[in-house]
Design a protein around this motif. Structure first.
Motif, short mmCIF file in Angstrom:
data_model
loop_
_atom_site.label_atom_id
_atom_site.label_comp_id
_atom_site.label_asym_id
_atom_site.label_seq_id
_atom_site.Cartn_x
_atom_site.Cartn_y
_atom_site.Cartn_z
N ALA A 1 0.83 -1.21 0.00
CA ALA A 1 0.00 0.00 0.00
C ALA A 1 0.86 1.26 0.00
CB ALA A 1 -0.92 -0.01 1.22
N TYR A 2 1.93 1.24 0.79
CA TYR A 2 2.86 2.37 0.84
C TYR A 2 3.47 2.62 -0.53
CZ TYR A 2 6.82 5.18 2.64
OH TYR A 2 7.74 6.17 2.90
N ASN A 3 3.92 1.57 -1.19
CA ASN A 3 4.54 1.70 -2.52
C ASN A 3 3.55 2.20 -3.57
OD1 ASN A 3 6.97 0.87 -1.50
ND2 ASN A 3 6.81 -1.23 -2.24
N ASN A 4 2.28 1.77 -3.44
CA ASN A 4 1.26 2.24 -4.38
C ASN A 4 1.10 3.75 -4.29
OD1 ASN A 4 0.73 -0.31 -5.34
ND2 ASN A 4 -1.02 -0.67 -3.98
N LEU A 5 1.14 4.27 -3.08
CA LEU A 5 0.98 5.72 -2.90
C LEU A 5 2.21 6.47 -3.42
CD1 LEU A 5 -0.61 8.11 -1.95
CD2 LEU A 5 0.20 7.71 0.37
N ALA B 1 4.56 9.85 -7.64
CA ALA B 1 5.63 10.11 -8.60
C ALA B 1 5.10 10.19 -10.02
CB ALA B 1 6.69 9.03 -8.49
N GLN B 2 4.15 9.34 -10.36
CA GLN B 2 3.60 9.32 -11.72
C GLN B 2 2.75 10.55 -12.01
OE1 GLN B 2 1.55 5.55 -11.79
NE2 GLN B 2 3.37 4.40 -12.42
N ASN B 3 2.30 11.23 -10.98
CA ASN B 3 1.45 12.41 -11.16
C ASN B 3 2.12 13.65 -10.59
OD1 ASN B 3 -1.41 11.34 -12.18
ND2 ASN B 3 -0.63 9.88 -10.65
N SER B 4 3.47 13.70 -10.74
CA SER B 4 4.23 14.80 -10.16
C SER B 4 3.89 16.14 -10.79
CB SER B 4 5.72 14.53 -10.31
OG SER B 4 6.06 14.36 -11.68
N GLN B 5 3.35 16.14 -12.03
CA GLN B 5 2.98 17.42 -12.64
C GLN B 5 1.74 18.02 -11.97
OE1 GLN B 5 2.56 14.39 -13.85
NE2 GLN B 5 1.40 14.36 -15.79
N TYR B 6 0.99 17.17 -11.24
CA TYR B 6 -0.23 17.66 -10.59
C TYR B 6 -0.08 17.74 -9.07
CZ TYR B 6 -1.70 15.66 -15.04
OH TYR B 6 -1.79 15.31 -16.36
N LEU C 1 5.48 13.54 -1.61
CA LEU C 1 6.50 12.50 -1.70
C LEU C 1 7.55 12.70 -0.61
CD1 LEU C 1 7.33 10.02 -3.28
CD2 LEU C 1 8.64 11.50 -4.82
N SER C 2 7.87 13.94 -0.31
CA SER C 2 8.84 14.23 0.74
C SER C 2 8.34 13.74 2.10
CB SER C 2 9.11 15.74 0.79
OG SER C 2 9.97 16.06 1.86
N ILE C 3 7.04 13.92 2.36
CA ILE C 3 6.46 13.47 3.62
C ILE C 3 6.57 11.95 3.75
CG2 ILE C 3 4.25 13.18 4.83
CD1 ILE C 3 3.49 15.97 3.93
N LEU C 4 6.29 11.25 2.64
CA LEU C 4 6.35 9.79 2.67
C LEU C 4 7.78 9.31 2.93
CD1 LEU C 4 3.98 9.00 -0.33
CD2 LEU C 4 3.49 8.74 2.10
N THR D 1 -10.47 14.07 -6.25
CA THR D 1 -10.49 13.42 -4.94
C THR D 1 -10.40 11.91 -5.06
OG1 THR D 1 -11.89 15.20 -4.12
CG2 THR D 1 -11.80 13.18 -2.80
N ALA D 2 -11.16 11.30 -5.95
CA ALA D 2 -11.18 9.85 -6.07
C ALA D 2 -9.82 9.30 -6.45
CB ALA D 2 -12.23 9.42 -7.11
N SER D 3 -9.10 9.99 -7.34
CA SER D 3 -7.80 9.52 -7.78
C SER D 3 -6.80 9.48 -6.64
CB SER D 3 -7.25 10.42 -8.90
OG SER D 3 -8.09 10.37 -10.02
N LEU D 4 -6.82 10.51 -5.79
CA LEU D 4 -5.85 10.59 -4.71
C LEU D 4 -6.25 9.71 -3.53
CD1 LEU D 4 -3.28 11.80 -3.58
CD2 LEU D 4 -4.61 13.76 -2.76
#
Length: 307
Positions: free
Chosen positions: A172-176, A181-186, A192-195, A289-292
């Motif tokens: 689950a951690y890796n999925n987040l 990372a894949q949506n870094s433009q948004y 990512l820093s918090i994780l 919201t659903a995506s995140l």
């Protein structure tokens, strides 16, 4: 449990004349009285009468089960009555009202009296109406199967269940991390820093139990090292995940913080809306919201306190 003496299946039941026709009796159980009746017809065999009596008892819905136990070799049958629940409060009695079916069949004979389970734990005596005993805030269940003295109970952690929980957590951690990372433009790099910071609090301990961090921020599990830690240093595993600044604790706290904050907190400045940018954003220009939320780690504790 009440059990009648055996009667021959193939002889007539020589009840007194008042038993011919409709006979009635009461069953007292669980503080209630159940009125029961059945018909004894001329020519009925003992098996027929006992079967009809058992069916009449079962039809009332009383917390007592009645059945006829038949010895096919001896050709005899007996009525067996058993309380559905254990304990003294579930004892029952039967009383004739019309006729003497209870007295004649001795259906009120008690072969095993209702009793509470008694046991001693750490020198302290206890009783229970149930043979299932819950200890340590229901984290330990004992099923009492029979009398025993001097029993020693040893409780050990379910290391396989803990291992599965850790691997599920890492997935689950890796999925987040991957989603972020894949949506870094948004999504702001702050997320990512918090994780990654969640890992840094326990980095040395995590490495010691076989959980390491890849350059992209995802985690990897060395199952051999983890299994050894679970078997030989379970306290370290518990501290690493659920202690102060434990990975599961901090990740859960941060997930809760993310899920309760305005989505704009973790969104990059809104790009020019076009067909390329629409999916990750809603029509109001905020991160979908659903995506995140679909990949956010649930808040809460990772381990219950080990027994």
């Amino acid at each position: 449990m009440d059990t009648t003496p055996p009667y021959s299946d193939y002889t007539l039941l020589t009840l007194c004349p008042t038993n011919r026709g409709r006979v009635t009796f009461n069953l007292q159980a669980g503080g209630k009285t159940y009125a029961i009746s059945f018909t004894v017809n001329p020519g009925d065999t003992n098996l027929t009468v006992l079967t009809n009596m058992a069916n009449a008892i079962n039809a009332t819905g009383a917390p007592v089960n009645a059945n006829v136990a038949t010895d096919t070799v001896a050709g005899t049958s007996r009525l067996v009555l058993t309380a559905n629940n254990t304990g003294t409060s579930n004892a029952f009695t039967l009383t004739d009202v019309t006729g003497n079916a209870v007295a004649y069949t001795e259906a009120n004979t008690v072969s095993v009296a209702a009793a509470n389970a008694s046991y001693t734990l750490n020198g302290v005596p206890y009783t229970s109406e149930s043979n299932t005993i819950y200890l340590d805030n229901r984290r330990l269940t004992l099923n009492l199967l029979g009398p025993v003295t001097g029993a020693t109970i040893t409780v050990t952690p379910d290391t396989q269940a803990i291992s599965n929980a850790i691997n599920n957590f890492v997935t689950a951690y890796n999925n987040l991390v991957t989603f972020t990372a894949q949506n870094s433009q948004y999504i702001s790099p702050q997320l990512l820093s918090i994780l990654k910071q969640s890992y840094s609090y326990q980095a040395s301990n995590l490495a010691a139990i076989g959980v390491t961090q890849n350059p992209d921020g995802t985690l990897a599990v060395n199952q051999t090292v983890l299994t050894s830690a679970l078997q030989n240093n379970l306290g370290l595993v518990e501290t690493t995940f659920s202690g102060v600044n434990g990975l599961a604790v901090t990740a859960g706290f941060n997930a809760q913080k993310i899920s309760t904050s305005p989505l704009t907190t973790f969104a990059n400045p809104l790009p020019q809306l076009n067909t390329t940018y629409l999916p990750p954003y809603n029509w109001w220009g905020l991160i979908n919201t659903a995506s995140l939320w679909s990949v956010l780690l649930p808040p809460g504790s990772f381990f219950n306190q080990l027994v």
